[in-house]
Every structure is written in C-alpha cells, then in structure tokens.
Design an enzyme around this catalytic site. Structure first.
Site, PDB file in Angstrom:
ATOM      1  N   LYS A 118       0.734  -1.117   0.044  1.00 18.05           N
ATOM      2  CA  LYS A 118      -0.081   0.105  -0.130  1.00 18.05           C
ATOM      3  C   LYS A 118       1.163   1.178  -0.069  1.00 18.05           C
ATOM      4  O   LYS A 118       1.885   1.364   0.696  1.00 18.05           O
ATOM      5  CB  LYS A 118      -0.942  -0.030   1.198  1.00 18.05           C
ATOM      6  CG  LYS A 118      -1.734   1.429   1.540  1.00 18.05           C
ATOM      7  CD  LYS A 118      -2.965   1.166   2.240  1.00 18.05           C
ATOM      8  CE  LYS A 118      -2.507   1.529   3.873  1.00 18.05           C
ATOM      9  NZ  LYS A 118      -1.818   2.832   4.089  1.00 18.05           N
ATOM     10  N   GLU A 187      -9.325   7.946   4.110  1.00 17.35           N
ATOM     11  CA  GLU A 187      -9.234   8.151   5.456  1.00 17.35           C
ATOM     12  C   GLU A 187      -9.532   9.604   5.635  1.00 17.35           C
ATOM     13  O   GLU A 187      -9.226  10.570   5.060  1.00 17.35           O
ATOM     14  CB  GLU A 187      -7.562   8.205   5.751  1.00 17.35           C
ATOM     15  CG  GLU A 187      -7.326   8.382   7.262  1.00 17.35           C
ATOM     16  CD  GLU A 187      -6.155   7.988   7.864  1.00 17.35           C
ATOM     17  OE1 GLU A 187      -5.292   7.301   7.366  1.00 17.35           O
ATOM     18  OE2 GLU A 187      -5.823   8.271   9.170  1.00 17.35           O
TER      19      GLU A 187
HETATM   20  O1  KIV Z   1      -0.810   2.513   8.662  1.00 18.24           O
HETATM   21  C1  KIV Z   1      -1.947   2.632   9.011  1.00 18.24           C
HETATM   22  O2  KIV Z   1      -2.381   1.887  10.117  1.00 18.24           O
HETATM   23  C2  KIV Z   1      -3.007   2.711   7.824  1.00 18.24           C
HETATM   24  C3  KIV Z   1      -4.614   2.758   8.320  1.00 18.24           C
HETATM   25  C4  KIV Z   1      -5.003   3.624   8.912  1.00 18.24           C
HETATM   26  C5  KIV Z   1      -5.271   2.595   7.034  1.00 18.24           C
HETATM   27  O3  KIV Z   1      -2.408   2.945   6.877  1.00 18.24           O
END
Ligand code: KIV
Length: 270
Positions: A118, A187
């Site tokens: 991600k 988010e």
């Molecule tokens: O790092 C994380 O926990 C995240 C989530 C809040 C989506 O990116």
C-alpha cells in the site's frame, strides 16, 4: 487429504464489492495478534506504518524503515492462513522515483512473503504505482488524510471538505483505479464524498473515518482494542478496553510476587 484454507485475493475483494459484502480490514504487526485476527475471519491484515506510532512510540509514521516494515510483515505473513496481507510502503521508500518504489515493493514482497503493498497519494506517485503494478505486484492506494504528509497538512483534521480538495480527491481516486490499484483506503473524508467515490469505482474502497458507504472498513488494531488511550477521534469505536485488562493483570502479578504469593508450590518443581 490436506485441508487447505482458500486465501483471500484481490479477486475475492472485487467479488465482495460486486455482491455488496463489506470487506473487513484490521492492522496487524505481529504473529500472535495476526493469528487471532485470521482465525476470526478478518479478510485483510494491513501491516500499517502505524506500527511507527503504536509499536515504536514515534509521534508520526515517518521514522519507520523498510527493514522494520519487513520484520513486522514477515511475522504477520507467518500468522495468516486465509487473510490477505498488505504492507505499507514507508515514507521515503517510493516518493522520490518509481525505480526506487519498485525496488522497495519487490524487497517487501520477497523478504516478507506478503501479498500486496500500500502507498499514499494520487497523481504525485502515479508513476510508482504503474511501475509496481506492471511488475505484477498488487497495490492498494490511500487518499484523504495520508499520515505520511502530516507536516504538509499541519493537523489530523478531516480532509477534502472544500470543493477544490474534494475535486482533486475524486480525480486521484479515478487515476489510481485506472492505473491498476486493487483497492483504495479513504481516510478521514466526508461520508458523502466517500459514497460518491465508492459508487464511481469498480474497485473496493476501504474507509477509516470515511463513513458507512465504503466497500469495507479498517481500524488500527490497538485503537479499536482500547490498548491506546490517548487517541479518540470521532470515527474510532473501541470494542474492548484492553489497557485496563492488561494493567489489572499486571498489577495483580506485581502484588503476588511482592507478597510471595507467586509462585505457589503447585507452580514449582520438586
Ligand atoms: O498505517 C495504518 O495503520 C494505515 C491505516 C490507518 C489505514 O494506513
């Protein structure tokens, strides 16, 4: 015959969106919690760079390194038989150029055994997204309040409340989807905007502080378990108060050792 559990894939998530079945995501950082989450059927374990906050105690997500993310991710991968494991690419590991981004993504996939990465951002990181996707690595996007940009934002307030930013967010979401990401985290954005984006995309959206209309929801594990106590945004529902449970058990242990109540004869060897 071997009883092998079927792994959740990007295809599974897309099918869930099609049949309007909510996708459940939680962050995980270690083997023990990962195993518990996998067993209850959480579909995606996100090895978030929030590890920088909740595990390492940093104020922001910026300091965590690729090596540290790989360490957490490999533990979570070992824990999960069914869940898909997605790993955050940390700050500085993909923004400067797309070759570095691909190099980091390959390292994460090879060294941790994870199933996807991600990264945060839209147009500004699109070359990196495209390069990673063309190498066959599934990419999850992340828009709205992107914590790696906290010093640019200046606060953790809700994003895209003004028309300009909302327009940019819509365009970024479409660009990410057109570039092959398999899902997008939204988010801290208004619920109506998240709804509009969710309806306009064929890939799933996963919300955190983005209202009820996303295709899935994600929370930071330590926050929803009530292990953290100093963070209480409106979107956070606490499903337990583990800080109290842990402190009460440790207080009892402290007392027992001090008073020589522990260990008992039955807890000792002849
Ligand atoms: O790092 C994380 O926990 C995240 C989530 C809040 C989506 O990116």
């Amino acid at each position: 015959m071997e009883n092998k559990v079927k792994r959740i894939t990007t295809q599974t998530l897309r099918e869930m969106k099609l049949r309007k079945e909510p996708i459940v995501v939680l962050t995980a950082y270690d083997y023990t919690f990962g195993k518990l989450l996998d067993k209850v059927g959480i579909e995606v374990l996100l090895v978030g760079d929030s590890a920088s906050n909740v595990i390492a105690g940093h104020e922001t997500t910026l300091p965590i390194t690729v090596e540290q993310m790989i360490y957490h991710a490999s533990a979570v991968v070992r824990s999960a038989q069914r869940a898909m494991v997605v790993v955050d690419m940390p700050f500085g590991s993909y923004q400067s150029d797309s070759k570095l981004a691909l190099h980091t993504a390959i390292r994460i996939m090879k060294e941790s055994g994870a199933h996807a990465v991600k990264l945060e951002g839209g147009a500004s990181v699109i070359e990196s997204v495209r390069r990673i996707v063309s190498a066959g690595i599934p990419v999850m996007g992340h828009l709205g309040l992107t914590p790696q940009s906290i010093y640019q934002f200046g606060s953790y307030r809700v994003r895209a409340t003004d028309p300009e930013e909302a327009k940019k967010l819509r365009a970024d979401a479409q660009l990410l989807a057109d570039s092959g990401v398999f899902a997008i985290v939204l988010e801290k954005v208004p619920a109506s905007l998240a709804k509009e984006i969710t309806e306009s995309l064929s890939i799933p959206t996963i919300g955190i502080g983005a209202g009820p209309y996303c295709d899935g929801q994600v929370l930071v594990l330590y926050d929803m378990l009530g292990l953290t106590t100093d963070f209480s945004p409106r979107f956070l529902r606490r499903y337990a108060n583990l800080a109290e449970v842990v402190q009460s058990a440790c207080r009892k242990y402290l007392e027992d050792v001090k008073r020589r109540f522990f260990p008992s004869p039955a807890e000792s060897y002849e």
